[in-house]
Design an enzyme around this catalytic site. Structure first.
Site, PDB file in Angstrom:
ATOM      1  N   TYR A 132     -26.604  36.632  76.975  1.00  0.00           N
ATOM      2  CA  TYR A 132     -25.462  37.505  77.266  1.00  0.00           C
ATOM      3  C   TYR A 132     -24.527  36.835  78.278  1.00  0.00           C
ATOM      4  O   TYR A 132     -23.869  37.502  79.077  1.00  0.00           O
ATOM      5  CB  TYR A 132     -25.932  38.860  77.811  1.00  0.00           C
ATOM      6  CG  TYR A 132     -26.733  39.700  76.830  1.00  0.00           C
ATOM      7  CD1 TYR A 132     -26.886  39.340  75.497  1.00  0.00           C
ATOM      8  CD2 TYR A 132     -27.338  40.889  77.243  1.00  0.00           C
ATOM      9  CE1 TYR A 132     -27.624  40.106  74.604  1.00  0.00           C
ATOM     10  CE2 TYR A 132     -28.070  41.669  76.351  1.00  0.00           C
ATOM     11  CZ  TYR A 132     -28.219  41.265  75.041  1.00  0.00           C
ATOM     12  OH  TYR A 132     -28.955  42.055  74.174  1.00  0.00           O
ATOM     13  N   LYS A 180     -39.994  31.967  75.133  1.00  0.00           N
ATOM     14  CA  LYS A 180     -40.200  31.353  73.818  1.00  0.00           C
ATOM     15  C   LYS A 180     -40.017  29.845  73.998  1.00  0.00           C
ATOM     16  O   LYS A 180     -39.221  29.200  73.312  1.00  0.00           O
ATOM     17  CB  LYS A 180     -39.195  31.947  72.814  1.00  0.00           C
ATOM     18  CG  LYS A 180     -39.430  31.564  71.365  1.00  0.00           C
ATOM     19  CD  LYS A 180     -40.617  32.273  70.721  1.00  0.00           C
ATOM     20  CE  LYS A 180     -40.804  31.775  69.285  1.00  0.00           C
ATOM     21  NZ  LYS A 180     -42.000  32.326  68.637  1.00  0.00           N
ATOM     22  N   ASP A 213     -42.466  37.030  70.859  1.00  0.00           N
ATOM     23  CA  ASP A 213     -42.862  37.729  69.625  1.00  0.00           C
ATOM     24  C   ASP A 213     -44.258  38.321  69.766  1.00  0.00           C
ATOM     25  O   ASP A 213     -44.528  39.445  69.331  1.00  0.00           O
ATOM     26  CB  ASP A 213     -42.740  36.817  68.389  1.00  0.00           C
ATOM     27  CG  ASP A 213     -43.236  35.411  68.635  1.00  0.00           C
ATOM     28  OD1 ASP A 213     -43.554  35.065  69.797  1.00  0.00           O
ATOM     29  OD2 ASP A 213     -43.328  34.641  67.660  1.00  0.00           O
ATOM     30  N   ASP A 237     -33.850  43.208  77.142  1.00  0.00           N
ATOM     31  CA  ASP A 237     -33.112  44.332  76.562  1.00  0.00           C
ATOM     32  C   ASP A 237     -33.921  44.940  75.419  1.00  0.00           C
ATOM     33  O   ASP A 237     -34.129  46.157  75.337  1.00  0.00           O
ATOM     34  CB  ASP A 237     -31.752  43.818  76.063  1.00  0.00           C
ATOM     35  CG  ASP A 237     -30.790  44.941  75.715  1.00  0.00           C
ATOM     36  OD1 ASP A 237     -31.113  46.114  75.996  1.00  0.00           O
ATOM     37  OD2 ASP A 237     -29.712  44.644  75.174  1.00  0.00           O
ATOM     38  N   ASP A 241     -36.327  48.633  75.443  1.00  0.00           N
ATOM     39  CA  ASP A 241     -36.082  49.751  74.527  1.00  0.00           C
ATOM     40  C   ASP A 241     -37.347  50.069  73.733  1.00  0.00           C
ATOM     41  O   ASP A 241     -37.686  51.231  73.503  1.00  0.00           O
ATOM     42  CB  ASP A 241     -34.947  49.418  73.538  1.00  0.00           C
ATOM     43  CG  ASP A 241     -33.574  49.773  74.091  1.00  0.00           C
ATOM     44  OD1 ASP A 241     -33.434  49.804  75.331  1.00  0.00           O
ATOM     45  OD2 ASP A 241     -32.654  50.019  73.295  1.00  0.00           O
TER      46      ASP A 241
HETATM   47 MG    MG Z   1     -30.168  48.293  75.706  1.00  0.00          MG
END
Ligand code: MG
Ligand code: NAI
Length: 340
Positions: A132, A180, A213, A237, A241
């Site tokens: 981001y 990763k 993963d 992120d 969630d």
């Molecule tokens: Mg979010």
């Protein structure tokens, strides 16, 4: 008698109600905070689409200034408008301009049938760089799109330290560093290298490594194994969630954005336009964000009282319809206040 003479501390709190149900949940949180034996100076500032319509900016400089000058900030939610040129995301802008580098998301079991038992973890997500970074470009006449994934030593150091400090402060014994690095050898490689170095400063905390993963899978299979997860922006992120769905969902999910000299606490949910004015907006996510703010202010006893009151309400179904209750936003606030 003045509050100072009673030994009460006085905090300046910036409230950012925002759009949609934001003003409803923030008003309830303000009532709950006011019921605690702490002296507050609240100042309300504008953010979001409504603010844009009245002042021309979704995040005026004056709001940034008030957040900077406050002891802490409590934020509701904003509505993302349809495409408007010059409109920017006030949430992303706020995190970047105040360098709120750590996004903390606790996931703790609640006494409700929608929640799995035995979960008490915190996700510590890097909030300012990674995928981001905002550095994107188009090449080949629009046939090739590129985003730069930026990982810095400084950014990695401060977020990993935050994770280990959080573990220590909350009595947790382990940190999972999620990456990763087998594929993203440079970016995740640097993040991992910094983690291994910093972990040596915390001999009392066990560092575990996990590929992202695998972590996504393990979170579904056995979430109770995690105490603290620290990871880069996009991974954090997604994983946060995922994790909040095991413990009651958006009506109770709270988060903190913490920087070196400012902190903003918020429910994870958005402005829920369909709930505006119905009284169905669950204020508990905002109350739990307020409890995180109390911890940040070292008002740990009040934070614990607030969390206990909220838990009792959830267990009694003194809640909004999303948690099988039939109370309104304001009535939930009254019940919580009654249990403080
Ligand atoms: Mg979010
Ligand atoms: P949302 O989080 O507002 O709503 C998703 C679902 O959860 C809806 O069914 C809603 O009714 C329910 N819900 C949300 N908060 C609730 C609460 N407190 N109590 C009970 N139910 C609740 O996400 P959605 O619908 O995708 O977005 C709506 C607007 O909010 C959009 O404009 C979006 O851009 C914005 N948004 C803002 C965020 C922020 O301010 N941090 C975060 C996410 C979305």
């Amino acid at each position: 008698m003045r509050n100072e003479e009673l030994g009460m501390r006085n905090y300046k709190i910036c409230l950012l109600p925002g759009d949609g149900i934001g003003p409803e949940v923030i008003a309830s949180a303000r009532d709950v905070l006011t019921a605690l034996p702490i002296q507050w100076d609240f100042i309300e500032c504008g953010i979001g689409y409504g603010e844009y319509q009245s002042s021309g900016s979704p995040l005026p400089d004056s709001t940034i200034g008030q957040i900077r000058g406050a002891d802490a900030t409590l934020f509701g939610a904003v509505t993302t408008p349809p495409n408007i040129p010059n409109y920017f995301s006030p949430v992303v802008r706020m995190r970047q301009s105040l360098e709120l580098f750590a996004n903390l998301r606790p996931c703790k079991s609640i006494p409700h049938s929608s929640s799995r038992a035995g979960i008490d973890l915190i996700i510590v997500r890097e909030n300012t760089e990674g995928l981001y970074s905002g550095i994107e470009r188009i090449e080949d006449d629009g046939d090739r799109a590129i985003t730069e994934r930026v990982i810095t030593r400084k950014g990695s150091e401060r977020i990993i330290r935050k994770a280990f400090d959080t573990a220590r402060q909350t009595g947790r014994k382990s940190v999972h560093v999620v990456h990763k690095a087998n594929v993203l050898r440079q970016t995740c490689g640097l993040f991992r290298e910094v983690a291994v170095e910093i972990a040596k400063e915390y001999p009392d905390i066990t560092m575990n490594e996990m590929l992202v993963d695998t972590c996504a899978m393990e979170l579904v299979r056995a979430p109770e194994q995690f105490e603290v997860i620290v990871t880069t922006n996009l991974f954090g992120d997604i994983l946060s969630d995922e994790a909040c769905m095991f413990v009651g969902g958006l009506g109770v999910a709270a988060s903190a954005n913490i920087g070196a000299d400012a902190a903003v606490f918020e429910p994870v949910h958005g402005s829920a336009p369909s709930l505006v004015g119905t009284g169905k907006a669950n204020p508990i996510a905002t109350f739990l964000a307020a409890a995180m703010m109390l911890d940040y202010l070292n008002e740990n006893e009040s934070a614990e009282r607030l969390r206990n009151a909220v838990e009792t309400c959830i267990a009694n179904k003194e809640s909004t319809p999303d948690l099988d209750g039939n109370l309104t936003t304001g009535q939930v606030a009254e019940r919580v206040i009654g249990k403080l």
